[in-house]
Design a protein around this motif. Structure first.
Motif, PDB file in Angstrom:
ATOM      1  N   ARG A  38      52.085  31.046  48.078  1.00 31.46           N
ATOM      2  CA  ARG A  38      52.014  30.464  46.732  1.00 31.46           C
ATOM      3  C   ARG A  38      52.595  29.053  46.659  1.00 31.46           C
ATOM      4  N   PRO A  39      53.775  28.787  47.226  1.00 26.25           N
ATOM      5  CA  PRO A  39      54.273  27.394  47.181  1.00 26.25           C
ATOM      6  C   PRO A  39      53.318  26.411  47.840  1.00 26.25           C
ATOM      7  N   TYR A  40      52.634  26.849  48.906  1.00 28.18           N
ATOM      8  CA  TYR A  40      51.684  25.962  49.572  1.00 28.18           C
ATOM      9  C   TYR A  40      50.503  25.660  48.661  1.00 28.18           C
ATOM     10  N   VAL A  41      49.999  26.660  47.957  1.00 32.04           N
ATOM     11  CA  VAL A  41      48.877  26.451  47.042  1.00 32.04           C
ATOM     12  C   VAL A  41      49.272  25.486  45.931  1.00 32.04           C
ATOM     13  N   ILE A  42      50.454  25.682  45.372  1.00 34.75           N
ATOM     14  CA  ILE A  42      50.932  24.782  44.315  1.00 34.75           C
ATOM     15  C   ILE A  42      51.048  23.365  44.848  1.00 34.75           C
ATOM     16  N   LEU A  43      51.620  23.230  46.041  1.00 37.53           N
ATOM     17  CA  LEU A  43      51.804  21.906  46.628  1.00 37.53           C
ATOM     18  C   LEU A  43      50.456  21.229  46.895  1.00 37.53           C
ATOM     19  N   CYS A  44      49.478  22.005  47.364  1.00 40.30           N
ATOM     20  CA  CYS A  44      48.143  21.448  47.599  1.00 40.30           C
ATOM     21  C   CYS A  44      47.520  20.941  46.303  1.00 40.30           C
ATOM     22  N   LEU A  45      47.673  21.689  45.227  1.00 38.00           N
ATOM     23  CA  LEU A  45      47.113  21.277  43.941  1.00 38.00           C
ATOM     24  C   LEU A  45      47.836  20.043  43.403  1.00 38.00           C
ATOM     25  N   VAL A  46      49.153  20.017  43.563  1.00 42.59           N
ATOM     26  CA  VAL A  46      49.929  18.835  43.162  1.00 42.59           C
ATOM     27  C   VAL A  46      49.421  17.601  43.901  1.00 42.59           C
ATOM     28  N   PHE A  47      49.264  17.753  45.204  1.00 42.62           N
ATOM     29  CA  PHE A  47      48.818  16.646  46.034  1.00 42.62           C
ATOM     30  C   PHE A  47      47.381  16.254  45.708  1.00 42.62           C
ATOM     31  N   LEU A  48      46.513  17.252  45.489  1.00 44.68           N
ATOM     32  CA  LEU A  48      45.102  16.979  45.195  1.00 44.68           C
ATOM     33  C   LEU A  48      44.953  16.130  43.940  1.00 44.68           C
ATOM     34  N   PHE A  49      45.589  16.557  42.851  1.00 48.32           N
ATOM     35  CA  PHE A  49      45.426  15.821  41.597  1.00 48.32           C
ATOM     36  C   PHE A  49      46.174  14.494  41.629  1.00 48.32           C
ATOM     37  N   GLY A  50      47.344  14.463  42.270  1.00 46.53           N
ATOM     38  CA  GLY A  50      48.073  13.210  42.384  1.00 46.53           C
ATOM     39  C   GLY A  50      47.332  12.201  43.226  1.00 46.53           C
ATOM     40  N   TRP A  51      46.807  12.646  44.375  1.00 51.08           N
ATOM     41  CA  TRP A  51      46.086  11.750  45.272  1.00 51.08           C
ATOM     42  C   TRP A  51      44.727  11.361  44.690  1.00 51.08           C
TER      43      TRP A  51
END
Length: 480
Positions: A256-269
């Motif tokens: 779950r933390p990895y999924v959240i981090l991926c989404l954070v990075f996706l929208f930020g990037w």
């Protein structure tokens, strides 16, 4: 070297954070690497970072203004090439996990990918005057796919090489930070050299191909330095049998933390890439200051590099989540300001881009610094290391964001009636409005979504406790 020390030793611990409590023991400094290996690892990211930086800022202007590709054709090329790339990123990460040679798991990919990347990168900047859109589509699609493929063959194994160099957590974090610094500085140097060549050489066709040749040559020694110096030390014999690719991918996204981090990075990037992909055209058509475009891009890149050590110190004192929230807010604010800059105050774009680049440092820095933590959580739970899959998916989201910025931007501009080779005087009003939205409003919304998702990410201290719990549970099970 002080910045390197801070990145390596402080981002992980955050001793002064009010939001996180240090509850884990600091291990003895075993497995520390000499500076020669650290430097060699850092320089290995030059090729992929330069490709991303130059293509991000200049590929669309090159296609539209130099190569004669129409906006709609460009959007189709980008969409299809990134669709192919989306399959390759995690797949190459997985294949590097399974690779077994006398050179290790990751380094053979660097050796095999660098020469094809150099050749294909040079060919990507060829031009064919008076050619049909069908031919241009075929040529640039093929070489876009090949450049992305061979860039991935280097970038993903390069990142996944970190845990194979050392088992020391602090050293791994230092290498991750060095890789990030290298990515930012490589992008700055690449855009500086490329931008100067465009300004100095009046014939744009010659300028782009000369730049391509220069960087194609530079890719080879920088990548081979990592191959020859950074020899893998972990034999990974204790990891057991790896699950099949799809099973490993499912396990990664159960983290779950990895999924959240991926989404954070996706929208930020994604927000950042909409700015990057469209800022040249924005300056050219909206502000009517094409002669300033290269210098505005360099201002953005320079403030991005300057921001890294500053955000490191802030993260040490207040924690990584608040640092991300603050930095990304700066970037969102600057992108919103782009919507309202008028021609009379065109110089304000320098201030806006400087603030945006500074904020982007935190938007990139924090997710990359947290990535080793969530990967370690998976290793502690399952007793197997799958860095290739994790880094492959992360790179996929990075490229997905870049493709959205380029493909959506070119498609929208094509629909507004903007034609290849158009001048500022005959640019449709709808295209002006679209560029303001694509470079300002869309990034702001995407960055706000990233901020909201980041509120769901756990603190590092809780991740450390979970890692200990998983390891203790596996040890207990092993005893029975």
């Amino acid at each position: 070297m002080s910045t390197e020390k801070e990145l390596g030793e402080t981002l992980l611990e955050e001793n002064g954070s009010k939001n996180e409590t240090q509850t884990f023991e600091v291990s003895e400094p075993e497995g520390l690497l000499p500076n020669k290996i650290r430097a060699a690892f850092a320089i290995g990211g030059f090729a992929a970072a330069s490709v991303a930086a130059i293509m991000g800022f200049y590929l669309m202007p090159f296609w539209l203004d130099v190569a004669g590709v129409e906006p709609i054709t460009a959007s189709i090329i980008l969409f299809l090439s990134k669709a192919c790339d989306s399959i390759l990123d995690p797949a190459i990460g997985r294949l590097s996990d399974l690779t077994k040679t006398r050179f290790g798991r990751r380094r053979p990919w660097l050796l095999g990918g660098v020469l094809p990347l150099s050749i294909c990168y040079v060919l990507l900047w060829l031009t064919f005057p008076d050619s049909s859109q069908g031919f241009l589509f075929f040529f640039y699609f093929v070489f876009s796919v090949l450049v992305n493929l061979f860039s991935t063959c280097i970038s993903v194994p390069h990142l996944a090489l970190i845990p194979d160099l050392t088992k020391n957590e602090k050293e791994r974090t230092r290498l991750t930070s060095l890789g990030l610094i290298s990515m930012i500085l490589s992008g700055l140097v690449a855009n500086l050299i490329h931008g100067l060549l465009i300004e100095i050489i009046s014939d744009k066709r010659k300028a782009f191909i000369i730049s391509g040749i220069i960087f194609g040559i530079l890719f080879i020694p920088t990548t081979l330095t990592t191959f020859f110096v950074c020899k893998e030390k972990n034999d990974n014999e204790d990891e057991g049998k790896q699950p099949p690719f799809l099973s490993g991918l499912k396990l990664a996204f159960k983290n779950r933390p990895y999924v959240i981090l991926c989404l954070v990075f996706l929208f930020g990037w994604t927000g950042a890439q909409f700015i990057v992909a469209n800022i040249y055209l924005y300056v050219q058509y909206v502000l009517e200051r094409e002669s300033q475009a290269v210098f505005i891009i360099l201002t953005f890149q320079l403030s991005l590099a300057i921001g890294v050590p500053i955000w490191v110190k802030i993260a040490r004192n207040v924690g990584r989540k608040p640092t991300f929230m603050l930095g990304t807010s700066f970037l969102a604010l600057s992108s919103a300001m782009i919507c309202i800059i008028s021609n009379s105050f065109w110089w304000f774009i320098y201030i806006t881009m400087a603030v945006g680049g500074f904020g982007l440092s935190a938007t990139i820095l924090i997710p990359y610094s947290l990535l080793p933590e969530v990967i370690e959580l998976d290793a502690a739970k399952y007793g197997k290391r799958r860095e290739g899959i994790f880094y492959g998916c992360f790179v996929f989201f990075q490229k997905l964001a870049a493709s959205l910025g380029l493909a959506v931007g070119s498609a929208v501009l094509g629909l507004t009636g903007l034609k290849s080779g158009s001048s500022a005087d005959d640019t449709p009003t709808s295209a002006i409005i679209a560029l303001r939205i694509l470079t300002g409003a869309v990034p702001a919304v995407s960055l706000i979504i990233s901020l909201l998702i980041m509120t769901r990410f756990p603190f590092v201290s809780s991740l450390k406790l979970k890692q200990k719990e998983y390891r203790a549970a596996r040890e207990n099970n092993a005893q029975f």
